[in-house]
Design an enzyme around this catalytic site. Structure first.
Site, PDB file in Angstrom:
ATOM      1  N   ASP A   1      31.178  33.832  52.648  1.00 13.58           N
ATOM      2  CA  ASP A   1      29.949  33.078  53.767  1.00 13.58           C
ATOM      3  C   ASP A   1      30.200  31.412  52.906  1.00 13.58           C
ATOM      4  OD1 ASP A   1      28.571  32.586  55.438  1.00 13.58           O
ATOM      5  OD2 ASP A   1      26.950  31.594  53.837  1.00 13.58           O
TER       6      ASP A   1
ATOM      7  N   ASP B   1      20.939  24.280  47.914  1.00 13.48           N
ATOM      8  CA  ASP B   1      21.984  24.907  47.476  1.00 13.48           C
ATOM      9  C   ASP B   1      22.754  25.203  46.174  1.00 13.48           C
ATOM     10  OD1 ASP B   1      25.026  24.072  48.658  1.00 13.48           O
ATOM     11  OD2 ASP B   1      25.108  22.563  46.963  1.00 13.48           O
TER      12      ASP B   1
ATOM     13  N   ARG C   1      41.061  41.068  62.132  1.00 16.00           N
ATOM     14  CA  ARG C   1      39.488  41.467  62.051  1.00 16.00           C
ATOM     15  C   ARG C   1      38.867  41.637  63.518  1.00 16.00           C
ATOM     16  NH1 ARG C   1      35.256  37.675  58.902  1.00 16.00           N
ATOM     17  NH2 ARG C   1      35.406  36.452  61.336  1.00 16.00           N
TER      18      ARG C   1
ATOM     19  N   ARG D   1      30.362  19.391  49.844  1.00 13.40           N
ATOM     20  CA  ARG D   1      29.734  20.108  49.716  1.00 13.40           C
ATOM     21  C   ARG D   1      28.790  20.723  48.286  1.00 13.40           C
ATOM     22  NH1 ARG D   1      35.885  20.218  48.121  1.00 13.40           N
ATOM     23  NH2 ARG D   1      36.843  21.254  50.126  1.00 13.40           N
TER      24      ARG D   1
ATOM     25  N   HIS E   1      31.948  24.805  52.202  1.00 14.55           N
ATOM     26  CA  HIS E   1      30.319  24.268  51.188  1.00 14.55           C
ATOM     27  C   HIS E   1      30.825  24.531  49.663  1.00 14.55           C
ATOM     28  CE1 HIS E   1      29.588  22.879  54.910  1.00 14.55           C
ATOM     29  NE2 HIS E   1      29.210  24.590  55.480  1.00 14.55           N
TER      30      HIS E   1
ATOM     31  N   ARG F   1      34.041  38.575  51.989  1.00 17.25           N
ATOM     32  CA  ARG F   1      33.972  37.772  53.082  1.00 17.25           C
ATOM     33  C   ARG F   1      33.482  36.083  52.025  1.00 17.25           C
ATOM     34  NH1 ARG F   1      30.104  35.063  56.000  1.00 17.25           N
ATOM     35  NH2 ARG F   1      30.737  33.376  57.773  1.00 17.25           N
TER      36      ARG F   1
ATOM     37  N   GLU G   1      35.268  31.977  54.386  1.00 16.14           N
ATOM     38  CA  GLU G   1      34.744  31.552  56.011  1.00 16.14           C
ATOM     39  C   GLU G   1      35.060  29.617  55.928  1.00 16.14           C
ATOM     40  OE1 GLU G   1      31.553  30.597  59.182  1.00 16.14           O
ATOM     41  OE2 GLU G   1      31.346  29.843  56.410  1.00 16.14           O
TER      42      GLU G   1
ATOM     43  N   ASN H   1      33.486  35.896  66.406  1.00 15.17           N
ATOM     44  CA  ASN H   1      32.541  36.476  65.293  1.00 15.17           C
ATOM     45  C   ASN H   1      31.470  36.706  65.197  1.00 15.17           C
ATOM     46  OD1 ASN H   1      31.374  33.743  64.414  1.00 15.17           O
ATOM     47  ND2 ASN H   1      32.223  33.834  62.515  1.00 15.17           N
TER      48      ASN H   1
HETATM   49  C1  ARE Z   1      18.843  29.115  59.915  1.00 15.06           C
HETATM   50  C2  ARE Z   1      17.758  28.109  60.800  1.00 15.06           C
HETATM   51  C3  ARE Z   1      17.625  27.135  60.895  1.00 15.06           C
HETATM   52  C4  ARE Z   1      17.237  26.728  59.118  1.00 15.06           C
HETATM   53  C5  ARE Z   1      17.791  27.268  58.352  1.00 15.06           C
HETATM   54  C6  ARE Z   1      17.351  27.300  56.544  1.00 15.06           C
HETATM   55  O1  ARE Z   1      18.668  28.827  62.474  1.00 15.06           O
HETATM   56  O2  ARE Z   1      17.549  26.231  61.654  1.00 15.06           O
HETATM   57  O3  ARE Z   1      17.734  25.317  58.885  1.00 15.06           O
HETATM   58  O4  ARE Z   1      17.990  28.828  57.666  1.00 15.06           O
HETATM   59  O5  ARE Z   1      16.317  28.415  57.148  1.00 15.06           O
HETATM   60  C7  ARE Z   1      23.001  31.997  59.762  1.00 15.06           C
HETATM   61  C8  ARE Z   1      22.708  30.759  60.754  1.00 15.06           C
HETATM   62  C9  ARE Z   1      21.415  29.778  60.737  1.00 15.06           C
HETATM   63  C10 ARE Z   1      20.615  30.127  59.691  1.00 15.06           C
HETATM   64  C11 ARE Z   1      21.254  30.628  58.501  1.00 15.06           C
HETATM   65  C12 ARE Z   1      20.324  30.539  57.357  1.00 15.06           C
HETATM   66  O6  ARE Z   1      23.994  30.525  61.551  1.00 15.06           O
HETATM   67  O7  ARE Z   1      21.638  29.263  61.563  1.00 15.06           O
HETATM   68  O8  ARE Z   1      20.259  28.793  59.293  1.00 15.06           O
HETATM   69  O9  ARE Z   1      22.263  31.543  58.650  1.00 15.06           O
HETATM   70  O10 ARE Z   1      19.425  31.770  57.544  1.00 15.06           O
HETATM   71  C13 ARE Z   1      28.285  25.015  59.507  1.00 15.06           C
HETATM   72  C14 ARE Z   1      29.151  25.963  57.939  1.00 15.06           C
HETATM   73  C15 ARE Z   1      29.129  27.660  58.390  1.00 15.06           C
HETATM   74  C16 ARE Z   1      28.400  28.629  59.040  1.00 15.06           C
HETATM   75  C17 ARE Z   1      28.122  27.590  60.251  1.00 15.06           C
HETATM   76  C18 ARE Z   1      27.071  28.051  60.948  1.00 15.06           C
HETATM   77  O11 ARE Z   1      30.618  25.319  57.659  1.00 15.06           O
HETATM   78  O12 ARE Z   1      29.196  27.446  56.728  1.00 15.06           O
HETATM   79  O13 ARE Z   1      27.532  25.954  60.084  1.00 15.06           O
HETATM   80  N1  ARE Z   1      28.888  29.837  59.188  1.00 15.06           N
HETATM   81  C19 ARE Z   1      28.181  30.599  57.934  1.00 15.06           C
HETATM   82  C20 ARE Z   1      27.611  32.278  58.438  1.00 15.06           C
HETATM   83  C21 ARE Z   1      26.415  31.718  59.677  1.00 15.06           C
HETATM   84  C22 ARE Z   1      25.526  31.385  58.485  1.00 15.06           C
HETATM   85  C23 ARE Z   1      25.548  30.274  57.521  1.00 15.06           C
HETATM   86  C24 ARE Z   1      27.111  29.798  57.094  1.00 15.06           C
HETATM   87  C25 ARE Z   1      24.543  30.485  56.387  1.00 15.06           C
HETATM   88  O14 ARE Z   1      28.754  32.446  59.830  1.00 15.06           O
HETATM   89  O15 ARE Z   1      26.288  32.733  60.172  1.00 15.06           O
HETATM   90  O16 ARE Z   1      24.424  30.325  59.297  1.00 15.06           O
HETATM   91  O17 ARE Z   1      24.769  31.204  55.299  1.00 15.06           O
HETATM   92  C26 ARE Z   1      30.522  22.120  62.505  1.00 15.06           C
HETATM   93  C27 ARE Z   1      31.835  22.160  61.254  1.00 15.06           C
HETATM   94  C28 ARE Z   1      31.167  23.520  60.960  1.00 15.06           C
HETATM   95  C29 ARE Z   1      29.709  24.065  60.677  1.00 15.06           C
HETATM   96  C30 ARE Z   1      29.769  23.762  62.326  1.00 15.06           C
HETATM   97  C31 ARE Z   1      27.908  23.699  62.877  1.00 15.06           C
HETATM   98  O18 ARE Z   1      31.608  23.223  63.899  1.00 15.06           O
HETATM   99  O19 ARE Z   1      32.823  22.048  61.524  1.00 15.06           O
HETATM  100  O20 ARE Z   1      31.333  23.238  59.554  1.00 15.06           O
HETATM  101  O21 ARE Z   1      29.846  25.194  60.371  1.00 15.06           O
HETATM  102  O22 ARE Z   1      30.041  22.580  63.032  1.00 15.06           O
HETATM  103  O23 ARE Z   1      27.663  23.006  61.773  1.00 15.06           O
HETATM  104 CA    CA Z   2      27.324  23.301  48.172  1.00 15.68          CA
END
Ligand code: ARE
Ligand code: CA
Length: 474
Positions: A196, A166, A332, A157, A200, A194, A233, A294
């Site tokens: 995001d 962050d 959804r 977090r 965290h 929703r 999420e 999703n």
């Molecule tokens: C991008 C690049 C990275 C770069 C970053 C910063 O890909 O290489 O470091 O930018 O420059 C989305 C993409 C990411 C992208 C990000 C920002 O998926 O690739 O990074 O946008 O542009 C965790 C979180 C969960 C998150 C997933 C993806 O807990 O909240 O990771 N999902 C949401 C959205 C995504 C979005 C983000 C959050 C960020 O739905 O679309 O990312 O806003 C285990 C854990 C999970 C973890 C998972 C993956 O399963 O239990 O909690 O999910 O591993 O690490």
């Molecule tokens: Ca945080």
């Protein structure tokens, strides 16, 4: 209070991933309203990073630069027009709210709305946010300031998710700025959010932010005193200290185990009887926001997993139709575009633009858009879900690759894996002649005085059967 959608009994949200506001407005009027969808989850509407060197990937929209409504999907005037036109046909708008962080470290320049920014200096003048609005370094226990260890709650977090700067949710100023963003779109007539990356954010910080939000706008047709609808999420597959239960005070939570269960169940129908597994820690029905896939896990982001997507064709149809027939959660459905690699943005004419959605004469989509929500059986099951809302599953039948059940005395659903099924089953429905929904009444079904009916499915593409009380053609 935050877990109730205001949709006049409509039961399904569709995520129109990366669609432009102009296309969503048109889709509400020509399709989603007439087919009784509850709401559209739209892509993040705030100003975002333009990742030109990465070819304008979809994920640039998860890197906020300000809360101006200027994004790849359109500007504020277009956003307002969309909200008004969708509300007018009973379809609500849900905003994807990215408020855990701003852009990734190392990024600087100008965003989609013209605001300058410099992430390494924590400088986002478009809000404005400065150095003190980000989580103090000493609150993040990891050596490099990034999240590595999901078993450490403080790290998850208070450190940076994949290098994203962050925000400090404990700060009154940050809470105020985020709630101002939420209130801005509430004033414009949206129904909810929703959120995001809620995993965290501290639940207490979310509670504070949400506590600062206004009631929904009565001019947009919401009842007086209605609180915004929130779903968070939180990827909880079990095995981490942060669980969906931690967030029940601030709304619903995304239930990722549901999609996994559906994928397993479509593979082996004998597993379809135990979709909601309380022992596994799944959110109860009234707290779950559930989905088959999703925008992350359909392309291997967010941990991926055993899930079905449009690329599975008929199996995907079966998974989504079964989910819509089931009584679990608030559903959804995903509406995608075709892609060759997991970073690829939506169909584009280049330069980071987004192409219009093309609607073919037969009602399917073209131009690179998949439009799962327009697949015949899926659309028809959205109508079924509305018709049977509030009832529970009865008359369960499963044998080999065939499954069937009723929803109270309002509807009956069946599906078969290989396109052909004939059997007399107890439907639980009043006697009469029913229109079979998937065939648009081409098939008429007789329910006998004892509630039984001959259930026949002969359809290779959509081996699904649904009848309901009061359901005509759609
Ligand atoms: C991008 C690049 C990275 C770069 C970053 C910063 O890909 O290489 O470091 O930018 O420059 C989305 C993409 C990411 C992208 C990000 C920002 O998926 O690739 O990074 O946008 O542009 C965790 C979180 C969960 C998150 C997933 C993806 O807990 O909240 O990771 N999902 C949401 C959205 C995504 C979005 C983000 C959050 C960020 O739905 O679309 O990312 O806003 C285990 C854990 C999970 C973890 C998972 C993956 O399963 O239990 O909690 O999910 O591993 O690490
Ligand atoms: Ca945080």
């Amino acid at each position: 209070a935050y877990d109730t959608p205001y949709c006049d009994g409509r039961q399904t949200i569709v995520h129109l991933f990366e669609w432009k506001w102009t296309d969503i407005a048109a889709e509400c009027e020509r399709f989603l309203g007439p087919n009784e969808f509850c709401a559209v989850q739209v892509s993040p509407p705030m100003e975002h990073l333009l990742a030109s060197s990465s070819g304008y990937p979809w994920w640039q929209r998860y890197q906020p630069i300000s809360y101006k409504l200027e994004s790849r999907s359109g500007n504020e005037a277009e956003f307002i027009d969309m909200v008004n036109r969708c509300n007018a046909v009973g379809v609500r708008i849900i905003v994807d709210a990215v408020v855990n962080h701003m852009t990734g470290i190392g990024q600087s320049g100008t965003g989609s709305g013209g605001s300058s920014f410099n992430a390494d200096n924590r400088d986002f003048p478009g809000v404005p946010y400065g150095y003190n609005d980000f989580t103090p370094r000493d609150q993040c226990p990891s050596s490099d300031g990034q999240i590595h260890d999901y078993s450490n709650v403080n790290e998850v977090r208070n450190c940076m998710l994949v290098g994203l700067t962050d925000l400090y949710g404990g700060s009154d100023y940050v809470r105020q700025k985020v709630s101002e963003y939420f209130n801005h779109v509430i004033d414009l007539g949206v129904m909810g959010f929703r959120v995001d990356a809620s995993k965290h954010m501290w639940p207490g910080d979310l509670e504070a932010i949400q506590g600062l939000t206004k009631d929904l706008n009565t001019d947009a047709g919401f009842p007086a005193g209605a609180r915004p609808f929130f779903y968070h999420e939180v990827i909880d597959q079990g095995g981490e200290p942060i669980t969906v239960q931690d967030y029940f005070s601030v709304g619903r939570t995304t239930e990722f185990r549901f999609g996994k269960k559906i994928a397993w169940g479509v593979n082996d129908f004998s597993q379809l009887g135990n979709i909601y597994d309380a022992g596994w820690g799944m959110a109860p029905s009234d707290k779950a926001l559930n989905f088959v896939d999703n925008h992350d896990n359909q392309r291997g982001h967010g941990g991926g997993g055993d899930i079905l997507t449009f690329q599975n064709g008929k199996d995907y149809t079966l998974g989504v139709c079964f989910s819509l027939a089931h009584d679990y959660g608030f559903m959804r459905i995903m509406s995608s575009y075709y892609f060759d690699n997991s970073d690829q943005g939506p169909p584009s004419g280049g330069g980071g633009s987004t192409s219009d959605v093309v609607i073919n004469d037969d009602g399917t989509c073209g131009g690179g858009w998949v439009c799962e929500h327009r697949w015949n059986a899926i659309t028809q099951m959205v109508r079924f879900r509305n018709a049977v809302a509030g009832t529970s599953i009865e008359n369960w039948y499963q044998e080999g690759d065939n499954v069937a059940f009723s929803r109270g005395n309002k509807g009956f659903f069946a599906m078969t894996k290989y396109g052909s099924f004939d059997k007399t089953l107890q439907t639980g429905l009043p006697a009469g002649t029913y229109c079979e929904l998937i065939s648009h009444c081409a098939n008429q079904v007789t329910v006998n005085a004892d509630g039984t009916a001959m259930v026949s499915i002969h359809n290779e593409q959509e081996p699904v059967f649904a009848i309901c009380v009061g359901c005509g053609d759609g």
